[in-house]
Motif scaffolding. Structure first.
Motif, PDB file in Angstrom:
ATOM      1  N   GLU A  24     -23.825  14.598 -13.249  1.00 26.90           N
ATOM      2  CA  GLU A  24     -22.682  15.211 -13.937  1.00 26.90           C
ATOM      3  C   GLU A  24     -23.104  15.948 -15.214  1.00 26.90           C
ATOM      4  O   GLU A  24     -22.296  16.566 -15.873  1.00 26.90           O
ATOM      5  N   MET A  25     -24.368  15.854 -15.602  1.00 25.61           N
ATOM      6  CA  MET A  25     -24.802  16.431 -16.887  1.00 25.61           C
ATOM      7  C   MET A  25     -25.719  17.634 -16.669  1.00 25.61           C
ATOM      8  O   MET A  25     -26.350  17.760 -15.627  1.00 25.61           O
ATOM      9  N   ASP A  26     -25.802  18.488 -17.722  1.00 23.12           N
ATOM     10  CA  ASP A  26     -26.707  19.643 -17.646  1.00 23.12           C
ATOM     11  C   ASP A  26     -28.022  19.282 -18.332  1.00 23.12           C
ATOM     12  O   ASP A  26     -28.067  18.391 -19.170  1.00 23.12           O
ATOM     13  N   ASP A  27     -29.064  20.028 -17.991  1.00 21.61           N
ATOM     14  CA  ASP A  27     -30.340  19.937 -18.701  1.00 21.61           C
ATOM     15  C   ASP A  27     -30.925  18.520 -18.711  1.00 21.61           C
ATOM     16  O   ASP A  27     -31.503  18.084 -19.704  1.00 21.61           O
ATOM     17  N   VAL A  28     -30.692  17.793 -17.610  1.00 23.61           N
ATOM     18  CA  VAL A  28     -31.249  16.436 -17.560  1.00 23.61           C
ATOM     19  C   VAL A  28     -32.691  16.492 -17.045  1.00 23.61           C
ATOM     20  O   VAL A  28     -32.987  17.213 -16.097  1.00 23.61           O
ATOM     21  N   ILE A  29     -33.585  15.763 -17.708  1.00 20.83           N
ATOM     22  CA  ILE A  29     -34.928  15.583 -17.149  1.00 20.83           C
ATOM     23  C   ILE A  29     -34.935  14.208 -16.506  1.00 20.83           C
ATOM     24  O   ILE A  29     -34.637  13.211 -17.164  1.00 20.83           O
ATOM     25  N   SER A  30     -35.255  14.173 -15.235  1.00 24.53           N
ATOM     26  CA  SER A  30     -35.200  12.884 -14.557  1.00 24.53           C
ATOM     27  C   SER A  30     -36.579  12.246 -14.451  1.00 24.53           C
ATOM     28  O   SER A  30     -37.501  12.812 -13.859  1.00 24.53           O
ATOM     29  N   LEU A  31     -36.689  11.069 -15.074  1.00 21.61           N
ATOM     30  CA  LEU A  31     -37.884  10.241 -14.883  1.00 21.61           C
ATOM     31  C   LEU A  31     -37.474   9.055 -14.011  1.00 21.61           C
ATOM     32  O   LEU A  31     -38.071   7.992 -14.051  1.00 21.61           O
ATOM     33  N   GLY A  32     -36.392   9.280 -13.262  1.00 21.21           N
ATOM     34  CA  GLY A  32     -35.833   8.185 -12.478  1.00 21.21           C
ATOM     35  C   GLY A  32     -36.256   8.220 -11.023  1.00 21.21           C
ATOM     36  O   GLY A  32     -36.074   7.249 -10.299  1.00 21.21           O
ATOM     37  N   VAL A  33     -36.845   9.332 -10.606  1.00 20.77           N
ATOM     38  CA  VAL A  33     -37.077   9.489  -9.171  1.00 20.77           C
ATOM     39  C   VAL A  33     -38.281   8.701  -8.667  1.00 20.77           C
ATOM     40  O   VAL A  33     -39.278   8.556  -9.361  1.00 20.77           O
ATOM     41  N   GLY A  34     -38.152   8.224  -7.446  1.00 19.32           N
ATOM     42  CA  GLY A  34     -39.252   7.484  -6.825  1.00 19.32           C
ATOM     43  C   GLY A  34     -39.888   8.287  -5.718  1.00 19.32           C
ATOM     44  O   GLY A  34     -40.298   7.742  -4.713  1.00 19.32           O
ATOM     45  N   GLU A  35     -39.950   9.619  -5.921  1.00 15.49           N
ATOM     46  CA  GLU A  35     -40.614  10.406  -4.879  1.00 15.49           C
ATOM     47  C   GLU A  35     -41.416  11.547  -5.487  1.00 15.49           C
ATOM     48  O   GLU A  35     -41.098  12.035  -6.578  1.00 15.49           O
ATOM     49  N   PRO A  36     -42.485  11.952  -4.776  1.00 19.15           N
ATOM     50  CA  PRO A  36     -43.364  12.990  -5.314  1.00 19.15           C
ATOM     51  C   PRO A  36     -42.606  14.279  -5.610  1.00 19.15           C
ATOM     52  O   PRO A  36     -41.663  14.627  -4.888  1.00 19.15           O
ATOM     53  N   ASP A  37     -43.029  14.981  -6.670  1.00 16.85           N
ATOM     54  CA  ASP A  37     -42.433  16.284  -6.964  1.00 16.85           C
ATOM     55  C   ASP A  37     -43.208  17.392  -6.254  1.00 16.85           C
ATOM     56  O   ASP A  37     -42.889  18.564  -6.414  1.00 16.85           O
ATOM     57  N   PHE A  38     -44.242  17.038  -5.484  1.00 19.12           N
ATOM     58  CA  PHE A  38     -45.013  18.032  -4.721  1.00 19.12           C
ATOM     59  C   PHE A  38     -44.350  18.233  -3.361  1.00 19.12           C
ATOM     60  O   PHE A  38     -43.551  17.412  -2.924  1.00 19.12           O
ATOM     61  N   SER A  39     -44.734  19.342  -2.686  1.00 24.79           N
ATOM     62  CA  SER A  39     -44.347  19.486  -1.280  1.00 24.79           C
ATOM     63  C   SER A  39     -45.477  18.931  -0.423  1.00 24.79           C
ATOM     64  O   SER A  39     -46.628  18.858  -0.880  1.00 24.79           O
ATOM     65  N   ALA A  40     -45.160  18.618   0.812  1.00 20.01           N
ATOM     66  CA  ALA A  40     -46.204  18.157   1.737  1.00 20.01           C
ATOM     67  C   ALA A  40     -47.283  19.237   1.859  1.00 20.01           C
ATOM     68  O   ALA A  40     -46.973  20.435   1.753  1.00 20.01           O
ATOM     69  N   PRO A  41     -48.540  18.844   2.075  1.00 25.40           N
ATOM     70  CA  PRO A  41     -49.599  19.844   2.264  1.00 25.40           C
ATOM     71  C   PRO A  41     -49.205  20.864   3.339  1.00 25.40           C
ATOM     72  O   PRO A  41     -48.581  20.501   4.335  1.00 25.40           O
ATOM     73  N   TRP A  42     -49.616  22.114   3.094  1.00 20.69           N
ATOM     74  CA  TRP A  42     -49.176  23.196   3.972  1.00 20.69           C
ATOM     75  C   TRP A  42     -49.596  22.956   5.428  1.00 20.69           C
ATOM     76  O   TRP A  42     -48.817  23.167   6.366  1.00 20.69           O
ATOM     77  N   ALA A  43     -50.796  22.455   5.640  1.00 22.06           N
ATOM     78  CA  ALA A  43     -51.272  22.253   7.023  1.00 22.06           C
ATOM     79  C   ALA A  43     -50.344  21.293   7.772  1.00 22.06           C
ATOM     80  O   ALA A  43     -50.084  21.465   8.967  1.00 22.06           O
ATOM     81  N   ALA A  44     -49.830  20.291   7.074  1.00 23.44           N
ATOM     82  CA  ALA A  44     -48.935  19.326   7.725  1.00 23.44           C
ATOM     83  C   ALA A  44     -47.604  20.003   8.065  1.00 23.44           C
ATOM     84  O   ALA A  44     -47.049  19.811   9.158  1.00 23.44           O
ATOM     85  N   ARG A  45     -47.119  20.822   7.121  1.00 27.68           N
ATOM     86  CA  ARG A  45     -45.855  21.525   7.387  1.00 27.68           C
ATOM     87  C   ARG A  45     -46.028  22.495   8.555  1.00 27.68           C
ATOM     88  O   ARG A  45     -45.164  22.628   9.422  1.00 27.68           O
ATOM     89  N   GLU A  46     -47.190  23.177   8.549  1.00 23.33           N
ATOM     90  CA  GLU A  46     -47.452  24.147   9.615  1.00 23.33           C
ATOM     91  C   GLU A  46     -47.523  23.453  10.988  1.00 23.33           C
ATOM     92  O   GLU A  46     -47.031  23.978  11.990  1.00 23.33           O
ATOM     93  N   ALA A  47     -48.105  22.258  11.004  1.00 22.45           N
ATOM     94  CA  ALA A  47     -48.197  21.513  12.274  1.00 22.45           C
ATOM     95  C   ALA A  47     -46.791  21.154  12.769  1.00 22.45           C
ATOM     96  O   ALA A  47     -46.515  21.179  13.978  1.00 22.45           O
TER      97      ALA A  47
END
Ligand code: PLP
Length: 378
Positions: A24-47
């Protein structure tokens, strides 16, 4: 409509409440997440894409594609010295979440007691309740959040039926070395306990090799090990994990899985196979980045004079909050400084007084968030 008593016993996740407030708020920085901020490696996505292009959209074998189970078997042998037969001793699941859930339902009888470190990953206690068992929290805060025989005994875990834990740990970032695990293994053997070891963060250790409790003498036959692709390969949304253990345990789990799930997502299985075969460099790079962030966050807390034990795994640190009321601290931090982090009591009684800070967030945001935390404390 009537809701079952088991479901009524379990309250909604305390983490969600914070996310809803933050949304509900703007400009929030979340240190609450339990998941990577990266995307899966491209080769895996391509597969995954290539498998769809080839029309690979059917179910797989209940236990997962054999090729993937073979690759998992080789991978865990190489990385963790674990040896499991792809046909009898490995099952591919819809995330570690499904693996833990079916293991609890396959191995726990109504009324059984399952010891869990306190604080622990939020899904464990509800999963035990859904299986008809009872969770027995084991205090860890006085031992840098490691499981100890002293506290197992104090809680009466010698009369329990199983232990369920994860190291590297969510929410604390604690790890258990081989010498930390040895007395736990001895305790499990002595009291004939089944061990459920969630090793989903095994790749994310900083400076130390991960040891699986299943490699210790006499443990393979009483342990189910869980791992998956969500954290190390940044594949949370693809929903893929696996469990390894003695044939009777994996067979029992498969009996639930084959009726309830049929098979884990096929597209994700193609991505996972590629991830195991060709994405070691990307994993190494992500781990190096997490480590840089971990060092930064730990040093900033130290500068602020906040006690924070040196977490050596996963992507969390677990500082003590000034004043001791983590719930009030987290709410104030969100309202006044728009930084979201999760109060430790959400993960169990023994987590109170701490904040779970996830560094699965880019360094620029982390720098800004730490500035804001400092202002809030000031
Ligand atoms: N186990 C632990 C300890 C976790 O922290 C998480 C997610 O945060 C999971 C399991 C869920 O894993 P998956 O995405 O493979 O279901």
């Amino acid at each position: 409509m009537k809701i079952s008593e088991r479901v009524q016993q379990v309250s909604p996740s305390g983490i969600r409440r914070f996310f809803e407030l933050a949304e509900e708020m703007d400009d929030v920085i979340s240190l609450g997440v339990g998941e990577p901020d990266f995307s899966a490696p491209w080769a895996a996505r391509e597969a995954a894409i290539a498998s769809l292009e080839r029309g690979k959209t059917s179910y797989t074998a209940n236990r997962g594609k054999r090729e993937l189970r073979e690759a998992i078997s080789e991978h865990v042998d190489d990385r963790y010295d674990l040896s499991y037969d792809p046909d009898e001793e490995i099952i591919v699941t819809t995330g570690v979440s499904e693996g833990v859930d079916v293991a609890l339902r396959a191995l726990v009888d109504p009324g059984d007691t399952v010891a869990v470190p306190d604080p622990s990953y939020v899904s464990y206690a509800p999963g035990i309740t859904f299986a008809g068992g009872e969770a027995l929290p084991i205090k860890t805060s006085t031992h840098e959040f490691k499981l100890t025989v002293e506290e197992l005994q104090r809680a009466g875990a010698q009369h329990a039926d199983a232990i369920l834990f994860c190291y590297p740990n969510n929410p604390t970032g604690a790890i258990m070395t081989k010498s930390d695990l040895e007395p736990i293994a001895e305790f499990a053997r002595e009291h004939d306990l089944t061990v459920l070891s969630d090793e989903i963060y095994a790749e994310l250790t900083y400076g130390r090799e991960h040891t699986s409790i299943a490699t210790l003498p006499g443990m393979r036959e009483r342990t189910v090990v869980f791992n998956g692709f969500s954290k190390a390969y940044a594949m949370t949304g693809l929903r893929l994990g696996y469990a390894m253990g003695p044939p009777e345990a994996i067979g029992g789990m498969n009996r639930i899985h084959q009726y309830g799930m049929l098979s884990a997502p096929t597209t994700a299985q193609h991505a996972a196979l590629e991830a195991l075969e060709s994405c070691d460099d990307e994993v190494e790079e992500m781990v190096a980045q997490y480590n840089r962030r971990r060092n930064f966050v730990l040093s900033r807390f130290e500068e602020m004079g906040i006690d924070c034990f040196e977490a050596e795994g996963a992507f969390y640190v677990f500082p003590e909050v000034p004043g001791g009321d983590a719930e009030a601290f987290a709410e104030g931090l969100l309202e006044e400084q728009q930084v979201a982090a999760v109060p430790g009591n959400v993960f169990g009684e023994d987590g109170k007084g701490h904040l779970r800070v996830s560094y699965a967030t880019g360094l620029d945001d982390l720098k800004e968030a730490m500035e804001r935390i400092e202002s809030y404390i000031d």
